[in-house]
Write a protein that holds these residues in place. Structure first.
Motif, PDB file in Angstrom:
ATOM      1  N   ASN A  57       0.821  -1.207   0.000  1.00  0.00           N
ATOM      2  CA  ASN A  57       0.000   0.000   0.000  1.00  0.00           C
ATOM      3  C   ASN A  57       0.857   1.260   0.000  1.00  0.00           C
ATOM      4  OD1 ASN A  57       0.489  -0.826   2.906  1.00  0.00           O
ATOM      5  ND2 ASN A  57      -0.291   1.243   3.192  1.00  0.00           N
ATOM      6  N   TYR A  63      -6.731   1.952  -1.949  1.00  0.00           N
ATOM      7  CA  TYR A  63      -8.160   1.952  -1.631  1.00  0.00           C
ATOM      8  C   TYR A  63      -8.855   0.654  -2.029  1.00  0.00           C
ATOM      9  CZ  TYR A  63      -7.697   6.905  -0.716  1.00  0.00           C
ATOM     10  OH  TYR A  63      -7.317   8.110  -0.183  1.00  0.00           O
ATOM     11  N   LEU A  64      -9.807   0.254  -1.199  1.00  0.00           N
ATOM     12  CA  LEU A  64     -10.692  -0.867  -1.502  1.00  0.00           C
ATOM     13  C   LEU A  64     -12.106  -0.352  -1.662  1.00  0.00           C
ATOM     14  CD1 LEU A  64     -10.920  -4.399  -0.073  1.00  0.00           C
ATOM     15  CD2 LEU A  64     -12.906  -2.927   0.158  1.00  0.00           C
ATOM     16  N   THR A  89     -11.200 -10.911   1.910  1.00  0.00           N
ATOM     17  CA  THR A  89     -10.122  -9.921   1.834  1.00  0.00           C
ATOM     18  C   THR A  89      -8.852 -10.324   2.588  1.00  0.00           C
ATOM     19  OG1 THR A  89     -10.998  -8.729   3.767  1.00  0.00           O
ATOM     20  CG2 THR A  89     -11.769  -8.017   1.590  1.00  0.00           C
ATOM     21  N   VAL A 126      -9.510  -3.414  -5.409  1.00  0.00           N
ATOM     22  CA  VAL A 126      -8.460  -2.667  -4.713  1.00  0.00           C
ATOM     23  C   VAL A 126      -7.626  -1.938  -5.762  1.00  0.00           C
ATOM     24  CG1 VAL A 126      -6.461  -2.764  -3.186  1.00  0.00           C
ATOM     25  CG2 VAL A 126      -8.380  -4.337  -2.834  1.00  0.00           C
ATOM     26  N   ALA A 151      -6.157  -7.296   2.295  1.00  0.00           N
ATOM     27  CA  ALA A 151      -6.511  -5.872   2.242  1.00  0.00           C
ATOM     28  C   ALA A 151      -7.844  -5.710   2.973  1.00  0.00           C
ATOM     29  CB  ALA A 151      -6.619  -5.373   0.810  1.00  0.00           C
ATOM     30  N   PRO A 210     -10.715  -4.094   5.026  1.00  0.00           N
ATOM     31  CA  PRO A 210     -11.181  -2.724   5.285  1.00  0.00           C
ATOM     32  C   PRO A 210     -11.833  -2.608   6.660  1.00  0.00           C
ATOM     33  CG  PRO A 210     -12.824  -3.883   4.026  1.00  0.00           C
ATOM     34  CD  PRO A 210     -11.692  -4.866   4.246  1.00  0.00           C
ATOM     35  N   VAL A 255      -6.939   1.206   2.771  1.00  0.00           N
ATOM     36  CA  VAL A 255      -6.641  -0.071   3.433  1.00  0.00           C
ATOM     37  C   VAL A 255      -5.134  -0.247   3.560  1.00  0.00           C
ATOM     38  CG1 VAL A 255      -8.722  -1.331   2.752  1.00  0.00           C
ATOM     39  CG2 VAL A 255      -6.756  -1.263   1.207  1.00  0.00           C
ATOM     40  N   ARG A 256      -4.744  -1.107   4.493  1.00  0.00           N
ATOM     41  CA  ARG A 256      -3.353  -1.557   4.620  1.00  0.00           C
ATOM     42  C   ARG A 256      -3.258  -2.878   3.866  1.00  0.00           C
ATOM     43  NH1 ARG A 256       0.584  -0.961   8.792  1.00  0.00           N
ATOM     44  NH2 ARG A 256       2.578  -1.747   8.005  1.00  0.00           N
TER      45      ARG A 256
END
Length: 249
Positions: free
Chosen positions: A93, A102-103, A118, A208, A226, A228, A239-240
């Motif tokens: 990320n 982003y997700l 996820t 993502v 990922a 959220p 997200v990480r």
């Protein structure tokens, strides 16, 4: 360690009749010293060819290039047995000051997106870096088993390579669990229509965007995460994202 691939022309004769000729075919190889016999075996394995009698190679050239995931090749880790040598975690990320990663959840419903959709998804990395075509179509995907996987498009660019609607529909049909890209978006940013995003989200597949570090992942064998936050009334969140890569010792 630098990856290597081989380019070659080949002629194959089959023991039950018929032949096959290719020009400029490429496969992943273990290193710069790969022999013609090794390259021929990888070629046959990559296409799943049966009843091969003879393979003749010409114009063989080995060069440094990231592995693409040749079936049976050095980076094909599909079905690799579990081991206890440890895992490496790879950041995927961007930092917030770099724009973030982003997700987007299907139907804008983040709480409905369960953890199995996820977290620790088998990753399939589709490398299209350097491709002349700006669109990623079904032909770039068809060689991979994507069922239940996070399909990650490694484009190497922020804009340019976009997923076609037909490719998105193929991913839905073949039950991909999640689709990601290192570009700013899956679709062509110059157009108002976003067919890939619409098809995937409409079929319940989370998306993502703005990943990074995909060059550090093998084509198969990593586990992608990922997850959220469980926020209501929000469709797209930072997200990480990271991957767990098996370390072979």
């Amino acid at each position: 360690m630098t990856d290597h691939r081989a380019s070659f022309d080949a002629s194959i004769a089959f023991s039950n009749g018929g032949d096959l000729t290719v020009h400029g075919f490429r496969v992943d190889v273990p290193g710069p010293g790969a022999t013609e016999a090794e390259i021929a075996a990888l070629f046959v394995a990559s296409l799943g060819l049966l009843m091969t009698d003879t393979v003749e190679l010409a114009n063989v050239r080995i060069f440094a290039e990231p592995h693409k995931g040749t079936r049976g090749g050095p980076s094909d880790r599909a079905g690799a047995p579990p081991h206890d040598s440890g895992d490496a975690l790879v950041e995927l990320n961007h930092l917030p000051q770099e724009g973030g990663t982003y997700l987007e959840a299907p139907n804008g419903d983040l709480p409905a997106l369960t953890l199995p959709r996820t977290v620790d998804l088998p990753a399939v990395v589709i490398r299209v870096t350097g491709a002349e075509r700006r669109s990623v179509d079904v032909g770039s995907l068809a060689a991979f088993d994507v069922r239940g996987c996070a399909v990650l498009l490694h484009t190497g660019v922020r804009e340019g390579h976009c997923l076609t609607g037909a490719a998105a529909a193929w991913l839905v049909e073949h039950e991909a669990a999640l689709v990601g890209t290192d570009a700013d978006g899956l679709d062509d940013g110059a157009r108002d229509e976003r067919p890939a995003r619409r098809i995937l989200l409409g079929a319940g597949v989370p998306v993502v965007e703005r990943l990074t570090g995909l060059e550090d992942l093998p084509p198969t064998g990593a586990l992608f995460t990922a997850a959220p936050p469980r926020l209501t009334g929000v469709a797209r969140v930072p997200v990480r994202a990271y991957a767990r890569v098996r370390v072979r010792r």
